[in-house]
Design a protein around this motif. Sequence first.
Motif, PDB file in Angstrom:
ATOM      1  N   ASP A  89      -3.552  -3.586  -7.098  1.00  0.00           N
ATOM      2  CA  ASP A  89      -2.777  -4.494  -6.187  1.00  0.00           C
ATOM      3  C   ASP A  89      -1.256  -4.059  -6.894  1.00  0.00           C
ATOM      4  O   ASP A  89      -0.161  -4.258  -6.116  1.00  0.00           O
ATOM      5  N   MET A  90      -0.891  -3.659  -7.916  1.00  0.00           N
ATOM      6  CA  MET A  90       0.149  -3.535  -8.728  1.00  0.00           C
ATOM      7  C   MET A  90       0.934  -2.387  -7.832  1.00  0.00           C
ATOM      8  O   MET A  90       1.967  -2.138  -7.567  1.00  0.00           O
ATOM      9  N   MET A  91       0.257  -1.107  -7.691  1.00  0.00           N
ATOM     10  CA  MET A  91       0.583  -0.031  -6.814  1.00  0.00           C
ATOM     11  C   MET A  91       0.807  -0.420  -5.452  1.00  0.00           C
ATOM     12  O   MET A  91       1.986   0.253  -4.738  1.00  0.00           O
ATOM     13  N   ARG A  92       0.049  -0.956  -4.882  1.00  0.00           N
ATOM     14  CA  ARG A  92       0.236  -1.857  -3.451  1.00  0.00           C
ATOM     15  C   ARG A  92       1.700  -2.259  -3.409  1.00  0.00           C
ATOM     16  O   ARG A  92       2.601  -2.126  -2.644  1.00  0.00           O
ATOM     17  N   GLY A  93       1.898  -3.001  -4.556  1.00  0.00           N
ATOM     18  CA  GLY A  93       3.304  -3.804  -4.861  1.00  0.00           C
ATOM     19  C   GLY A  93       4.346  -3.082  -4.741  1.00  0.00           C
ATOM     20  O   GLY A  93       5.605  -3.201  -4.196  1.00  0.00           O
ATOM     21  N   ILE A  94       4.281  -1.819  -5.770  1.00  0.00           N
ATOM     22  CA  ILE A  94       5.204  -0.844  -5.997  1.00  0.00           C
ATOM     23  C   ILE A  94       5.686  -0.202  -4.645  1.00  0.00           C
ATOM     24  O   ILE A  94       6.756   0.198  -4.261  1.00  0.00           O
ATOM     25  N   TRP A  95       4.463   0.237  -3.717  1.00  0.00           N
ATOM     26  CA  TRP A  95       4.666   1.008  -2.506  1.00  0.00           C
ATOM     27  C   TRP A  95       5.477   0.219  -1.616  1.00  0.00           C
ATOM     28  O   TRP A  95       6.256   0.616  -0.833  1.00  0.00           O
ATOM     29  N   SER A  96       4.972  -1.448  -1.530  1.00  0.00           N
ATOM     30  CA  SER A  96       5.889  -1.952  -0.473  1.00  0.00           C
ATOM     31  C   SER A  96       7.297  -2.045  -0.913  1.00  0.00           C
ATOM     32  O   SER A  96       8.112  -2.087  -0.102  1.00  0.00           O
ATOM     33  N   SER A  97       7.630  -2.202  -2.265  1.00  0.00           N
ATOM     34  CA  SER A  97       8.931  -2.260  -2.678  1.00  0.00           C
ATOM     35  C   SER A  97       9.742  -0.554  -2.243  1.00  0.00           C
ATOM     36  O   SER A  97      10.944  -0.909  -1.851  1.00  0.00           O
ATOM     37  N   TYR A  98       9.191   0.211  -2.506  1.00  0.00           N
ATOM     38  CA  TYR A  98       9.513   1.491  -1.930  1.00  0.00           C
ATOM     39  C   TYR A  98       9.782   1.513  -0.709  1.00  0.00           C
ATOM     40  O   TYR A  98      10.875   2.172  -0.320  1.00  0.00           O
ATOM     41  N   VAL A  99       8.674   1.272   0.417  1.00  0.00           N
ATOM     42  CA  VAL A  99       9.120   1.483   1.776  1.00  0.00           C
ATOM     43  C   VAL A  99      10.383   0.476   2.057  1.00  0.00           C
ATOM     44  O   VAL A  99      11.138   1.001   2.886  1.00  0.00           O
ATOM     45  N   SER A 100      10.324  -0.784   1.575  1.00  0.00           N
ATOM     46  CA  SER A 100      11.498  -1.531   1.606  1.00  0.00           C
ATOM     47  C   SER A 100      12.895  -0.785   1.357  1.00  0.00           C
ATOM     48  O   SER A 100      13.874  -1.214   2.234  1.00  0.00           O
ATOM     49  N   ALA A 101      13.171  -0.074   0.394  1.00  0.00           N
ATOM     50  CA  ALA A 101      14.135   0.497   0.121  1.00  0.00           C
ATOM     51  C   ALA A 101      14.454   2.046   0.433  1.00  0.00           C
ATOM     52  O   ALA A 101      15.552   2.457   0.239  1.00  0.00           O
ATOM     53  N   SER A 102      13.489   2.550   1.322  1.00  0.00           N
ATOM     54  CA  SER A 102      13.454   3.854   1.807  1.00  0.00           C
ATOM     55  C   SER A 102      13.016   3.843   3.132  1.00  0.00           C
ATOM     56  O   SER A 102      12.087   3.914   3.593  1.00  0.00           O
ATOM     57  N   PRO A 103      14.153   3.772   4.168  1.00  0.00           N
ATOM     58  CA  PRO A 103      13.790   3.722   5.533  1.00  0.00           C
ATOM     59  C   PRO A 103      12.878   4.964   6.049  1.00  0.00           C
ATOM     60  O   PRO A 103      12.283   4.864   7.008  1.00  0.00           O
ATOM     61  N   TYR A 104      13.003   6.173   5.412  1.00  0.00           N
ATOM     62  CA  TYR A 104      12.401   7.314   5.761  1.00  0.00           C
ATOM     63  C   TYR A 104      10.794   7.125   5.392  1.00  0.00           C
ATOM     64  O   TYR A 104      10.020   7.851   6.018  1.00  0.00           O
ATOM     65  N   ALA A 105      10.464   6.118   4.674  1.00  0.00           N
ATOM     66  CA  ALA A 105       9.065   5.938   4.363  1.00  0.00           C
ATOM     67  C   ALA A 105       8.579   4.615   5.483  1.00  0.00           C
ATOM     68  O   ALA A 105       7.246   4.300   5.228  1.00  0.00           O
ATOM     69  N   GLU A 106       9.461   4.210   6.271  1.00  0.00           N
ATOM     70  CA  GLU A 106       8.942   3.126   7.111  1.00  0.00           C
ATOM     71  C   GLU A 106       7.842   3.568   8.061  1.00  0.00           C
ATOM     72  O   GLU A 106       7.975   4.762   8.398  1.00  0.00           O
ATOM     73  N   GLY A 107       6.841   2.911   8.137  1.00  0.00           N
ATOM     74  CA  GLY A 107       5.724   3.060   9.086  1.00  0.00           C
ATOM     75  C   GLY A 107       4.822   3.738   8.384  1.00  0.00           C
ATOM     76  O   GLY A 107       3.716   3.933   8.945  1.00  0.00           O
ATOM     77  N   VAL A 108       4.932   4.006   7.096  1.00  0.00           N
ATOM     78  CA  VAL A 108       3.765   4.800   6.438  1.00  0.00           C
ATOM     79  C   VAL A 108       2.955   3.611   5.601  1.00  0.00           C
ATOM     80  O   VAL A 108       3.790   3.328   4.499  1.00  0.00           O
ATOM     81  N   ASP A 109       1.880   3.386   5.508  1.00  0.00           N
ATOM     82  CA  ASP A 109       1.101   2.434   4.742  1.00  0.00           C
ATOM     83  C   ASP A 109       0.674   3.103   3.656  1.00  0.00           C
ATOM     84  O   ASP A 109       0.633   4.353   3.270  1.00  0.00           O
TER      85      ASP A 109
END
Length: 56
Positions: A15-35
């Motif tokens: 769950d921690m890695m999922r949270g980190i990924w979510s934060s990364y996607v929010s801060a990185s527009p080029y990662a938008e749409g990659v789950d």
Amino acid sequence: MGDSEAVLGEVRRSDMMRGIWSSYVSASPYAEGVDFEEAVDSAIELARLSELDDLD
């Protein structure tokens, strides 16, 4: 795949890695749409391919 598969399985269940990924996607527009699942699947595929290269 050995250790890589075990480690990436732990990452997938974290769950921690999922949270980190979510934060990364929010801060990185080029990662938008990659789950998260797609990212982990890609890491697994890269690990498999790198092991195939080691066989040459």
